[in-house]
Motif scaffolding. Sequence first.
Motif, mmCIF file in Angstrom:
data_model
loop_
_atom_site.group_PDB
_atom_site.id
_atom_site.type_symbol
_atom_site.label_atom_id
_atom_site.label_comp_id
_atom_site.label_asym_id
_atom_site.label_seq_id
_atom_site.Cartn_x
_atom_site.Cartn_y
_atom_site.Cartn_z
ATOM 1 N N ILE A 164 7.382 -8.634 1.081
ATOM 2 C CA ILE A 164 6.758 -7.376 0.646
ATOM 3 C C ILE A 164 7.410 -6.857 -0.625
ATOM 4 C CG2 ILE A 164 6.274 -4.995 1.290
ATOM 5 C CD1 ILE A 164 6.466 -5.894 4.217
ATOM 6 N N LEU A 191 7.348 -9.336 5.938
ATOM 7 C CA LEU A 191 6.473 -9.067 7.074
ATOM 8 C C LEU A 191 6.268 -10.334 7.899
ATOM 9 C CD1 LEU A 191 4.397 -7.259 8.620
ATOM 10 C CD2 LEU A 191 2.680 -8.056 6.965
ATOM 11 N N ASP A 431 9.118 2.285 8.681
ATOM 12 C CA ASP A 431 7.663 2.323 8.795
ATOM 13 C C ASP A 431 7.201 3.527 9.621
ATOM 14 O OD1 ASP A 431 8.545 1.573 11.254
ATOM 15 O OD2 ASP A 431 7.316 -0.239 11.418
ATOM 16 N N TYR A 485 -1.561 2.247 1.334
ATOM 17 C CA TYR A 485 -0.271 1.585 1.558
ATOM 18 C C TYR A 485 0.753 2.556 2.153
ATOM 19 C CZ TYR A 485 3.935 -1.161 0.724
ATOM 20 O OH TYR A 485 5.102 -1.852 0.891
ATOM 21 N N GLU A 489 -0.482 0.960 8.602
ATOM 22 C CA GLU A 489 0.321 -0.138 9.096
ATOM 23 C C GLU A 489 0.147 -1.331 8.163
ATOM 24 O OE1 GLU A 489 1.067 -2.230 13.406
ATOM 25 O OE2 GLU A 489 -1.004 -1.935 12.768
ATOM 26 N N LEU A 490 1.255 -1.956 7.812
ATOM 27 C CA LEU A 490 1.191 -3.034 6.827
ATOM 28 C C LEU A 490 0.505 -4.274 7.378
ATOM 29 C CD1 LEU A 490 4.567 -3.014 4.866
ATOM 30 C CD2 LEU A 490 2.425 -1.865 4.367
ATOM 31 N N SER A 491 -0.243 -4.920 6.495
ATOM 32 C CA SER A 491 -0.834 -6.222 6.771
ATOM 33 C C SER A 491 -0.723 -7.035 5.497
ATOM 34 C CB SER A 491 -2.309 -6.076 7.171
ATOM 35 O OG SER A 491 -3.076 -5.632 6.063
ATOM 36 N N SER A 492 -0.834 -8.339 5.617
ATOM 37 C CA SER A 492 -0.755 -9.176 4.425
ATOM 38 C C SER A 492 -1.923 -8.878 3.478
ATOM 39 C CB SER A 492 -0.740 -10.657 4.807
ATOM 40 O OG SER A 492 -1.885 -10.991 5.565
ATOM 41 N N CYS A 495 -1.041 -5.791 1.471
ATOM 42 C CA CYS A 495 0.024 -6.090 0.504
ATOM 43 C C CYS A 495 -0.493 -6.972 -0.635
ATOM 44 C CB CYS A 495 1.192 -6.779 1.206
ATOM 45 S SG CYS A 495 2.080 -5.731 2.372
ATOM 46 N N ARG A 498 -2.362 -4.821 -3.034
ATOM 47 C CA ARG A 498 -1.380 -4.090 -3.846
ATOM 48 C C ARG A 498 -0.895 -4.944 -5.012
ATOM 49 N NH1 ARG A 498 4.714 -3.103 -1.810
ATOM 50 N NH2 ARG A 498 5.306 -1.217 -2.977
#
Length: 527
Positions: A164, A191, A431, A485, A489-492, A495, A498
């Motif tokens: 990340i 991640l 997070d 972002y 919740e982060l996901s590939s 990202c 981004r």
Amino acid sequence: MVSDKKIFESDVLVIGSGVSGLTFALKTAIKFADAKIIIVTKDKLSESNTNYAQGGIATVFNETLDSFEQHIEDTLIAGDGLCDEKVVRMVVEDAPKRLQELIDWGTKFDRNDKGEYDLGREGGHSQNRILHHTDLTGAEIERALIAKVKTQPNIEFLEHHYAIDLITEHQANKKQTKRNSKISCFGAYVLDEKKSIVKTFVSKFTMLASGGSGQVYETTTNPRVATGDGLGMAYRAKAEISEVEFIQFHPTALYNPGEYPAFLISEAVRGFGAKLRDYKGEKFMHNYDEREELASRDIVARAIDNELKKSGAPHVYLDCTHLDMEKFKDHFPNITEKCASLGIDVEKDFIPVVPASHYICGGVNVNKNAKTSIKKLYACGEVTRTGLHGGNRLASNSLLEGLVYAHRAYLNVCKKFEKTKMPKHIPEWNDSGVIKNMEKILITHDTNEVKTIMSNYVGIVRSNERLKRAEKRLHVLYEDNKRLYDHSELSSDLCELRNLITTAYLITQFSKKRNENCGGFYNIDLV
């Protein structure tokens, strides 16, 4: 088996599993048997731009027919005055040793009937100097490197682990750092896609070998993993970046609407003697360059782009029908099979082709030892700007660049290895406060919009007005992505979006600053 802990320490952290990352990891692991090396890769270990490289590796392997000076000159001509000649000489002269290492590690290159290496020729080269394995050279190199790396017990592979951000003073001490200030890298936040948790990887040395950025365009030969992650991470860490306006479009991707990524018809096919024809079947390259089909990629790509704009046709053709078919099919079995699967008989039919985003010539600035402007952070491969390619990469110089710079990074790390200490007190990823129910359609829509903007406004031919429009629309996308972002919740996928936006922004900004046409950069307002 990977544990559930969130902080991992290693002597070396390698981000990416192409030729650069694997070579660097392998050499370091062999030299320091007690060291721990971790390789993180966002997909499978073999999924990289290296694996999709068809053509081969350029090197002076037969000095009776070729010379370092000729390879250097060809590289400088392709780079259009922007290459660092000292870097070019260093890479070209070191090439035979690095190629021999690959061979010693099990890479098999094609030989002719005499048992000698069958050296091919591609656009921009004055001599036959391309070592290849049929038309799947990258896959063969990747196979051999992975097999060799797996023999090293001190290397740990972590697939489906998405890097990340790099960890610098900004994350470790919450201090705002300026670009060009003294910054150190302490590892990366990564991640774990299968467990949906962010892990902290702390390391003495970090190697950024994350590959290219082709997915920023609608049509690309790059695999889906090439989303500019390294550029995005390096930019946010305030590393020095340059010359990303130079995008190389491969002239001959197979025209097959709906296929993604585009299937590459190797440059070596034109080196073998194939001819380009327009939609009516007429040859046209003689109108653009005396070298015709063997001109450098920027010239051939612009020529095709111009022919398409003049005719309104969806593609041009590559004619192989006059070639020795027995030899052609032996050299290019994968291309022959792919065409046949679409009903194209290369012995009788022309192959429909279009230009596609293929390679970014600029990137993270590194010196001759692969050191970035950030301490303890090295970088190799397509993510970098070394000075080798200048404004336009000479065909089959990229795998070579990765090998040479991985070796030089390894040598430099050897000098510092024993006296470099493990970073301490690195905080875990925070997070808190994120939502869990983000709509994926938002990411999909914005990703497609980035590709449309870049293809329409920042493609093979650009203009001041197009660049202004791209800048405005990318700014809106940046603001939307930042809100997502910061609170999701982060996901590939999130990202990657981004990093695509960041990479698109950088290409656009550097394009606006470029005040002359050269290499792979062409602005109609500068003519």
